[in-house]
Design a protein around this motif. Structure first.
Motif, short mmCIF file in Angstrom:
data_model
loop_
_atom_site.label_atom_id
_atom_site.label_comp_id
_atom_site.label_asym_id
_atom_site.label_seq_id
_atom_site.Cartn_x
_atom_site.Cartn_y
_atom_site.Cartn_z
N GLU A 1 -5.53 12.11 10.26
CA GLU A 1 -4.83 10.81 10.26
C GLU A 1 -5.32 9.95 9.09
O GLU A 1 -4.50 9.31 8.39
N LYS A 2 -6.63 9.91 8.87
CA LYS A 2 -7.18 9.11 7.76
C LYS A 2 -6.72 9.64 6.41
O LYS A 2 -6.41 8.87 5.50
N GLU A 3 -6.66 10.96 6.29
CA GLU A 3 -6.18 11.56 5.05
C GLU A 3 -4.72 11.20 4.79
O GLU A 3 -4.32 10.94 3.65
N GLN A 4 -3.92 11.15 5.87
CA GLN A 4 -2.52 10.75 5.76
C GLN A 4 -2.41 9.29 5.33
O GLN A 4 -1.62 8.94 4.45
N GLN A 5 -3.23 8.43 5.96
CA GLN A 5 -3.24 7.01 5.60
C GLN A 5 -3.67 6.81 4.15
O GLN A 5 -3.10 5.98 3.43
N LEU A 6 -4.68 7.56 3.75
CA LEU A 6 -5.14 7.49 2.36
C LEU A 6 -4.03 7.88 1.39
O LEU A 6 -3.82 7.23 0.37
N SER A 7 -3.34 8.96 1.73
CA SER A 7 -2.25 9.43 0.88
C SER A 7 -1.15 8.36 0.77
O SER A 7 -0.62 8.09 -0.32
N GLU A 8 -0.81 7.73 1.91
CA GLU A 8 0.22 6.69 1.93
C GLU A 8 -0.21 5.48 1.10
O GLU A 8 0.59 4.91 0.35
N GLU A 9 -1.47 5.06 1.24
CA GLU A 9 -1.99 3.92 0.48
C GLU A 9 -2.03 4.22 -1.01
O GLU A 9 -1.75 3.35 -1.83
N GLU A 10 -2.39 5.47 -1.36
CA GLU A 10 -2.42 5.86 -2.77
C GLU A 10 -1.01 5.84 -3.36
O GLU A 10 -0.81 5.40 -4.50
N ASN A 11 -0.03 6.30 -2.57
CA ASN A 11 1.37 6.24 -3.02
C ASN A 11 1.84 4.80 -3.16
O ASN A 11 2.54 4.45 -4.11
N ARG A 12 1.43 3.98 -2.19
CA ARG A 12 1.78 2.56 -2.23
C ARG A 12 1.16 1.90 -3.46
O ARG A 12 1.80 1.09 -4.14
#
Length: 386
Positions: free
Chosen positions: A180-191
């Motif tokens: 879940e944290k890796e997914q959130q990190l990926s989303e924040e990096e895309n953002r």
């Protein structure tokens, strides 16, 4: 006697006739001269009238062009202000994203450490279970009839099995949280990437708008190059400002106590050298009704006292303006701003940042135009500031 009288009478009649003829001729000549002079005057008057019409038309055309240029300037400067606000908001969002990324990275690192510890624990439990199984031959113990030892070993195996189950569940939960944290990190990096691209695009738009504004400012300056035109424009600008202050004062009856007890105690809206002092000549008989303070582009402009924003718009000659009502007819005005951070109706505290300094209104350099008004009458700000 009779003959003489006849001759005398004839001579008199002749003289009268001659005089009448001469007068008629004279009147006729005068009439011709007057007609000629009148015709000449009409021609001259027509020429003067045509010239006045031409000049009026020229002035009207010039004023129309100036009005059009000022409208373009307003459009450019309002667009620049909006882009500035969007970039500022973008930067705040980027800052939050960066903080989120830092926090998520830290949480991910902790989860990875927990996962490693849980993996080690599970491996140790499996190893212990295996070694215990080998060192304790259950069939032999059962045949030997050692019930106490058998019960103790059975409980130990149950404990190992329970611990292993818990370790497996904890490890699975940690792995899920880590995913879940890796997914959130990926989303924040895309953002973050999207925000950075958006910021770059807005910066490019800002540079373009600033370039267009510069061209418009140059045209305006060329249009009002003469002192007379400049004076007329300044008068119109001053009248516009007076009208807006009067309207704001009329529609706002503030319960606040005004600035009366703060004379000589108010903080400066920003710190900088004075470019123009109150009362000095601006052009001809037009004098400065406030002070112009040198500033850096984007520098914070602060309210000198608490109050309510009663005007927050672009105003010809003054650019983006904030007018704050402090009660009892006292108002402060902040002009030439690059960006307004408050809107009409907002309450502001003393020392709060209300705008970012700029050069709107066609100014050639970043600065702040600052006025203090009491019952719509301009005051010398330096008598009120610390």
């Amino acid at each position: 006697m009779t003959i003489t009288s006849s001759v005398s009478h004839s001579s008199a009649s002749l003289r009268v006739s001659f005089s009448g003829a001469f007068l008629c001729a004279l009147v006729s000549c005068f009439s011709l001269f007057t007609t000629f002079a009148y015709s000449a005057s009409k021609e001259e008057l027509k020429g003067v009238s045509d010239e006045i019409s031409r000049q009026t038309s020229s002035l009207s055309s010039q004023q129309k062009k100036l009005n059009q240029l000022q409208s373009e300037l307003k459009k450019h400067e309002v667009a620049i202000s909006k882009l500035g606000q969007e970039i500022r908001s973008n930067e705040r969002e980027l800052s939050q994203v960066q903080a989120n990324l830092t926090e998520l990275t830290s949480q991910k690192r902790q989860l990875e450490q927990t996962k490693q510890q849980q993996t080690d624990t599970l491996e140790q439990l499996i190893k212990t279970y295996y070694l215990t199984s080998r060192s304790n031959n259950l069939p032999q113990i059962i045949q030997g009839g050692d019930a106490e030892k058998m019960d103790r070993i059975s409980q130990y195996f149950q404990h190992l099995a329970q611990a292993r189950t818990e370790a497996i569940e904890a490890l699975a939960k940690t792995q899920s949280e880590l995913t879940e944290k890796e997914q959130q990190l990926s989303e924040e990096e895309n953002r973050q990437s999207t925000l950075l691209a958006n910021k770059k695009a807005k910066r490019d738009d800002l540079v373009k708008a600033q370039s267009q504004r510069k061209g418009t400012v140059n045209k305006i300056q060329g249009n009002i190059r003469s002192n007379q035109s400049k004076l007329a424009e300044l008068r119109r600008n001053e009248n516009r400002l007076k009208a807006e202050i009067a309207k704001a004062a009329k529609r706002n009856i503030s319960p606040m106590n005004g600035l009366g007890s703060y004379r000589g105690k108010l903080p400066w809206p920003l710190r900088g050298s004075i470019l123009h002092n109150y009362g000095t000549s601006q052009s001809g008989q037009i004098t400065w009704k406030g002070i112009v303070i040198n500033a850096k582009q984007g520098e914070a402009v602060k309210a000198v006292h608490s109050g309510k924003v009663v005007f927050a718009e672009w105003l010809r000659g003054y650019g983006l303006v904030l007018l704050i009502d402090h009660g009892k007819g006292d108002m402060t005005l902040y002009g030439y701003n690059q960006t307004l951070l408050k809107k009409d109706g907002d309450q502001v505290a003393a020392g709060e940042t209300i705008a970012l300094a700029g050069n709107t209104g066609g100014q050639s350099r970043p600065s702040l135009y600052f006025e203090i008004r009491r019952n719509s009458q301009a005051q010398n700000p330096r008598r009120w500031l610390k």
